[in-house]
Design an enzyme around this catalytic site. Structure first.
Site, mmCIF file in Angstrom:
data_model
loop_
_atom_site.group_PDB
_atom_site.id
_atom_site.type_symbol
_atom_site.label_atom_id
_atom_site.label_comp_id
_atom_site.label_asym_id
_atom_site.label_seq_id
_atom_site.Cartn_x
_atom_site.Cartn_y
_atom_site.Cartn_z
ATOM 1 N N SER A 100 6.729 -7.426 2.337
ATOM 2 C CA SER A 100 5.320 -7.627 2.399
ATOM 3 C C SER A 100 4.697 -7.713 3.558
ATOM 4 O O SER A 100 4.657 -6.808 4.419
ATOM 5 C CB SER A 100 4.954 -8.676 1.361
ATOM 6 N N HIS A 234 7.225 -8.489 -7.378
ATOM 7 C CA HIS A 234 6.904 -8.309 -6.103
ATOM 8 C C HIS A 234 7.957 -9.237 -5.173
ATOM 9 O O HIS A 234 7.991 -8.895 -4.234
ATOM 10 C CB HIS A 234 5.381 -8.680 -5.801
#
Lengths: 257, 91
Positions: A100, A234
């Protein structure tokens, strides 16, 4: 400065000054997600052989760097990282893993090292991060108010519930987390391709950085692109740690144990 | 429990105060390690936000509420400093 957390040997920093134990096939530098520290990578070394020493990259504002303010701009973040990595890049093969925010930092750092004529990483692993230039699918998190931010973090399973429910600790950590999120959400990607193979990793159930948004990474390398997905959201790197490390190890040739 | 007087040292280790020994016991069980010294750093041993919560809860159980706020742990996470902060708060 505590920038590096060498999991391949804790006393090695003083020995070779680059967060490692000396001779290695490929040193793997791991960049965390927003709000994350290096501890998320602590377990990786026990899954990898000593041919791939794992080094966590510790950003300011957390762990041993808690008293330093977190980065609030890309210029300062990349200035710090470029200065630290420029000498290391000439000392042997290395690879980047970033999740990320960490993927964005690793990508931008790789561009700067290449632009400066340094040895590029052997591999750039971008994890849970949409391709450069893809628009975000959700509103910015860094500007949400406290309750809304916590609700979002809870829904993403990004912060353990015990931590989210601990008001004094959240009061302490939230400014750093917001700075990190702002950095991630104000990313202005450097255009162009890197002379570095890119391996993209994504979560099947990730609606923040889904598979189709990660395919765009193929346009940012001259050296080959591959993508793997894992059955999680995620934060699949925590739930699927063994599988994630195995895919990386396979590419780096160091093997797992 | 909260005396700052050093107690008898363990073989091969420098003397720990009784508060330091109590914290070292918590760290040994929290991190699953055998050796903890006064210079050890909570984060270098593998501490994170979750282990911080568990550690602070154990401190509260063994000492008292609010003797060790989270910012004290994050700002100077060495065992000796934490023990000193607890001793000061308990004095």
């Amino acid at each position: 400065m505590h920038l590096f957390a060498p999991f391949g040997g804790a006393t090695a920093v003083s020995r070779d000054g680059r967060g490692g134990t000396g001779a290695a096939d490929v040193r793997l530098y791991c960049f965390p997600y927003a709000g994350g520290g290096t501890q998320v990578f602590r377990g990786w070394q026990s899954r990898l052989t000593s041919r791939v020493p794992v080094v966590g990259v510790r950003l300011p504002g957390r762990e041993q760097r808690f008293r330093e303010p977190a980065h609030t701009s890309w210029d300062t973040a990349l200035a710090e990282l470029t200065a630290a990595f420029a000498p290391l890049s000439d000392q042997g093969p290395y690879a980047f893993f970033g999740h990320s925010l960490g993927a964005r930092l690793a990508y931008e750092l790789a561009h700067r090292l290449v632009d400066d004529g340094r040895r590029p990483p052997e591999l750039l692993v971008v994890s849970a991060c949409r391709g450069p230039g893809r628009p975000p699918r959700h509103p910015d998190m860094h500007s949400l108010d406290g309750p809304a931010l916590r609700a979002r973090l809870r829904a993403m399973n990004g912060v353990p519930p015990e931590v989210l429910d601990n008001q004094p600790l959240m009061d302490l950590l939230e400014p750093m987390l917001r700075s990190d999120l702002r950095l991630a959400e104000t990313w202005r990607p450097t255009p162009g391709r890197l002379p570095v193979p890119v391996l993209a990793l994504c979560g099947d159930h990730d609606d923040v950085d889904p598979y189709e948004d990660m395919l765009d990474w193929q346009h940012h390398t001259w050296k080959g692109f591959a993508i793997h997905s894992f059955p999680a959201g995620h934060f699949f790197l925590r739930e699927q740690e063994g599988a994630v490390v195995e895919v990386i190890a396979e590419r780096l040739g160091g093997g797992t144990r | 429990m909260t005396s700052q007087e050093p107690t008898a040292p363990e073989p091969g280790a420098p003397a720990l105060t009784s508060t330091e020994k109590a914290l070292a016991d918590i760290w040994r069980s929290l991190f699953g390690i055998d050796e903890v010294s006064a210079d050890d750093n909570f984060f270098a041993l593998g501490g994170n936000s979750l282990t911080a919560i568990r550690f602070l809860a154990r401190v509260e159980e063994q000492f008292a509420e609010d003797v060790l706020p989270p910012e004290t742990l994050y700002e100077d996470p060495r065992l000796a400093s934490l023990a000193q902060a607890i001793d000061t708060a308990m004095a």
